[in-house]
Scaffold this motif. Structure first.
Motif, PDB file in Angstrom:
ATOM      1  N   LYS A  65      44.450  56.605  42.097  1.00 53.83           N
ATOM      2  CA  LYS A  65      43.153  56.638  41.143  1.00 53.83           C
ATOM      3  C   LYS A  65      42.937  55.271  40.407  1.00 53.83           C
ATOM      4  CE  LYS A  65      44.950  60.170  38.950  1.00 53.83           C
ATOM      5  NZ  LYS A  65      46.442  60.073  39.490  1.00 53.83           N
ATOM      6  N   SER A  66      44.026  54.959  39.622  1.00 54.07           N
ATOM      7  CA  SER A  66      43.908  53.675  38.850  1.00 54.07           C
ATOM      8  C   SER A  66      43.717  52.624  39.607  1.00 54.07           C
ATOM      9  CB  SER A  66      45.238  53.424  37.828  1.00 54.07           C
ATOM     10  OG  SER A  66      45.486  54.673  37.084  1.00 54.07           O
ATOM     11  N   THR A  67      44.361  52.339  40.807  1.00 52.18           N
ATOM     12  CA  THR A  67      44.128  51.212  41.862  1.00 52.18           C
ATOM     13  C   THR A  67      42.834  51.410  42.125  1.00 52.18           C
ATOM     14  OG1 THR A  67      46.443  51.564  42.558  1.00 52.18           O
ATOM     15  CG2 THR A  67      44.866  50.217  43.929  1.00 52.18           C
ATOM     16  N   PHE A 111      36.665  54.695  33.206  1.00 53.29           N
ATOM     17  CA  PHE A 111      37.721  55.010  32.253  1.00 53.29           C
ATOM     18  C   PHE A 111      39.003  55.317  33.254  1.00 53.29           C
ATOM     19  CE2 PHE A 111      33.560  55.965  30.418  1.00 53.29           C
ATOM     20  CZ  PHE A 111      33.941  55.809  29.127  1.00 53.29           C
ATOM     21  N   ASP A 112      39.977  54.938  32.805  1.00 56.32           N
ATOM     22  CA  ASP A 112      41.395  55.465  33.465  1.00 56.32           C
ATOM     23  C   ASP A 112      42.095  56.390  32.293  1.00 56.32           C
ATOM     24  OD1 ASP A 112      43.424  55.715  35.077  1.00 56.32           O
ATOM     25  OD2 ASP A 112      43.938  53.486  35.091  1.00 56.32           O
ATOM     26  N   GLU A 113      42.111  57.406  32.496  1.00 54.11           N
ATOM     27  CA  GLU A 113      42.614  58.391  31.803  1.00 54.11           C
ATOM     28  C   GLU A 113      42.849  58.067  30.103  1.00 54.11           C
ATOM     29  OE1 GLU A 113      46.041  60.382  33.009  1.00 54.11           O
ATOM     30  OE2 GLU A 113      46.192  59.116  34.865  1.00 54.11           O
ATOM     31  N   PRO A 114      41.449  57.882  29.779  1.00 54.43           N
ATOM     32  CA  PRO A 114      41.161  57.428  28.468  1.00 54.43           C
ATOM     33  C   PRO A 114      41.932  58.449  27.086  1.00 54.43           C
ATOM     34  CG  PRO A 114      39.400  58.531  29.122  1.00 54.43           C
ATOM     35  CD  PRO A 114      40.008  58.403  30.170  1.00 54.43           C
TER      36      PRO A 114
END
Ligand SMILES: Nc1ncnc2c1ncn2[C@@H]1O[C@H](COP(=O)(O)OP(=O)(O)OP(=O)(O)O)[C@@H](O)[C@H]1O
Ligand SMILES: [Mg+2]
Length: 242
Positions: free
Chosen positions: A40-42, A160-163
């Motif tokens: 996901k982040s990638t 947004f990455d797991e904000p």
């Protein structure tokens, strides 16, 4: 606004993204979820060129991210990114954090940057904290500053990455409220999050990833009603128990 077309990425032998395709239209809010390590982040880092990829294409507002001729710093200044751990500059005041990129990247005057920064700080409910340093704020407050800082660049989309995943439970909502408002104002957003209440409220679509693949890409109602894949069903039933 964002077109992701058959994107693959490897770290050495390990394939972290496999043939990922999706798109995010202007004003859409797409939630990306899936187990830890699924990519996901990638994927969202590839969208603003923070990670290179070896196959496929990503077009953001007509600009090809993977094209070596693309000015990545310029692209990044147009696509806001908010991370799990805020990434504010600890040695700068909140105001300075808000002004820095506006002045350095966009060439705004200090006065203009200051005014814009304060206006956004007010919008996220933190005007009174302008002179403080990040370490003097709670996690939820720091994350709202990080959102304000990204918005100060007048982004065309926000990633947004797991904000909220590093926040205490009572601070999660104050950040989700700001994100919900943004969504309702029509901001184009791609959000990695496991906050399924948020997804239900504001997402247009939900993407589920597993082992580097986009296993599910469905409208919100379809996703929560009856996900196609067994893997997504299992995942949902686990996280909805919480
Ligand atoms: N720099 C790197 N070098 C090698 N492998 C990496 C690197 N960064 C990430 N990976 C691997 O790529 C996979 C996907 O990582 P990624 O961070 O995108 O997952 P994620 O879905 O965001 O997970 P999480 O929910 O834990 O944040 C993981 O298996 C991870 O170990
Ligand atoms: Mg991640």
């Amino acid at each position: 606004m964002i077109q992701i077309e058959k994107v693959s990425k490897w770290y050495g032998q390990f394939q972290v993204l496999a043939d990922c395709s999706t798109q995010v239209s202007k004003g859409e809010v797409v939630v990306v979820c899936g187990p830890s390590g699924s990519g996901k982040s990638t994927l969202i880092k590839c969208v603003n060129g923070l990670e290179p990829f070896q196959a496929g294409s990503i077009i953001v507002d007509g600009i090809s991210v993977g094209d070596p001729k693309t000015n990545l710093p310029r692209l990044r200044s147009k696509v806001g990114m908010v991370f799990q751990h805020f990434e504010l500059f600890p040695h700068l005041s909140i105001t300075e954090n808000l002004c820095l990129a506006q002045v350095k990247v966009l060439g705004r005057s200090m006065d203009e940057a200051h005014q814009k920064g304060l206006q956004l700080l007010d919008r996220v409910g933190l005007k009174a904290q302008a002179a403080k340093f990040p370490g003097q704020l709670s996690g939820g407050q720091q994350q709202r500053v990080a959102i304000a800082r990204a918005l100060a660049m007048d982004p065309i989309a926000m990633l947004f990455d797991e904000p909220t995943s590093a926040l205490d439970p009572e601070m999660i909502n104050e950040v989700l409220d700001v994100m919900t408002e943004l969504a309702q104002e029509g901001m184009t957003m791609m959000c990695v999050t496991h906050e399924m209440g948020f997804a239900r409220r504001v997402a247009s679509r939900v993407i589920f990833m597993d082992h580097g693949q986009i296993v599910e890409d469905a409208g919100k109602d379809e996703f929560f009603g009856a996900p196609h894949s067994e893997r997504a069903q299992q995942f949902l039933s686990k996280i909805l128990q919480h």
